[in-house]
Scaffold this active site. Structure first.
Site, PDB file in Angstrom:
ATOM      1  CB  ALA A 230      -0.927   0.019   1.212  1.00  8.24           C
ATOM      2  CG  ASP A 257     -14.738  -3.586   5.046  1.00  8.86           C
ATOM      3  OD1 ASP A 257     -14.691  -2.630   4.259  1.00  8.86           O
ATOM      4  OD2 ASP A 257     -15.578  -4.508   4.939  1.00  8.86           O
TER       5      ASP A 257
END
Length: 329
Positions: A230, A257
């Site tokens: 990421a 999530d």
């Protein structure tokens, strides 16, 4: 007014979820396990497990599934006082065909209680003391009223709280609808989380720099690049990339999530960027190792060891059915 004293308010639909309880194609499965799930309540539940006082605001039907959803979210330590019980509309359902490569999901949520939420939902939300309101693009697809609710959230004065927005692209929900509104919503948030695969489909933006060009306004932008890692982009700060943990995936739904909750909890604690990204990866990994949308947290000493690992040890870490293996340098 409800939700007083919470740090994070998560707003969106949650449903009863049915997953196969036996192997085989879904049309031959006769036994199913009923659980609950929904992006925003998944985040709230995970945050609560990480010690962050969180609330989930939504609507459910006055039916057994609605009661099950609220009970499950409350059992995780989440404030559910802002959940409306609708006397006429049902609780939404979805069916998940669990698979490591990606689980097909079938929704039965049209006309649900949550799809009737509108700007008046904010009348039962107390943001005094809240540091963050978390929303996602899923809500925008449910109805014009739900879209108006998200715009109302983004219109609120942000004197003490920020708004985080997870794109949460669900193509089935946008069939026949204009998803162009997602760019407007995301660019009005303070913190945006988006998968690079989602961004490429929705905006034609394949790299973190391209996503930033689409969304110039948010001060914090996290581009999740799947099993690669990421990237965090912040105004006036250097770009930060953190590789993901290597995980033997059981089933992927809910991992995004979990990443959001792990990252947001660390950011709220003021953790450095790379450590916040690692916190997201660790939480995502716990869900990737289960068939559920929310998983129990790892023991704190294990988490600390992973967060503190040097880059070589982190890169050498893998989580398989045999457990978590960290090879020291």
């Amino acid at each position: 007014m409800h939700n007083a004293g919470v740090e994070v308010v998560c707003l969106g639909e949650s449903m009863a979820v049915f997953v196969p309880a036996e192997p085989g194609p879904a049309d031959l499965v006769e036994t199913w396990t009923r659980t609950v799930g929904g992006a925003e309540s998944n985040v709230a539940r995970t945050l609560a497990g990480l010690g962050v006082r969180s609330a989930w605001v939504s609507a459910v039907g006055d039916d057994p599934f609605g009661r099950a959803v609220v009970a499950a979210v409350a059992a995780a330590g989440v404030d559910v006082s802002g959940v409306l019980v609708d006397p006429t509309r049902p609780t939404g359902l979805y069916i998940k065909e669990s698979d490591a490569a990606g689980s097909p999901v079938r929704y039965y949520r049209r006309g649900s209680a949550a799809s009737a939420m509108g700007p008046d939902t904010l009348d039962r939300v107390d943001l005094a003391g809240a540091r963050l309101v978390h929303i996602s693009g899923i809500t925008a697809a449910l109805s014009p009223d739900c879209l108006a609710l998200l715009r109302a959230v983004l219109d609120l004065p942000r004197t003490a709280h920020q708004v985080s927005f997870d794109l949460n692209w669900r193509p089935a929900l946008w069939a026949g609808s204009d998803h162009g509104v997602l760019r407007e919503l995301a660019d009005r948030a303070d913190i945006v989380l988006v998968g690079s695969d989602e961004a490429e489909v929705v905006w034609g933006a394949a790299t973190p720099a391209e996503v930033r060009a689409v969304l110039p306004t948010p001060h914090t932008l996290v581009v999740k690049q799947g099993a690669v890692g990421a990237t965090l982009l912040r105004h006036g700060q250097p770009e930060v990339f953190e590789p993901a943990l290597r995980v033997e995936v059981v089933e992927p739904v809910g991992a995004g999530d979990a990443f959001a909750a792990g990252f947001l909890a660390a950011a709220l604690r003021g953790e450095p960027p790379a450590r916040a990204l690692r916190a997201g990866h660790i939480r995502a990994a716990t869900v990737l190792r289960t068939h559920h949308d929310v998983a129990d947290p790892l023991p704190a000493p294990t988490v600390d060891d992973l967060l503190d690992a040097d880059p070589a040890a982190w890169a050498a870490t893998s989580w398989t059915g045999a457990g978590i293996g960290v090879r020291a340098r």
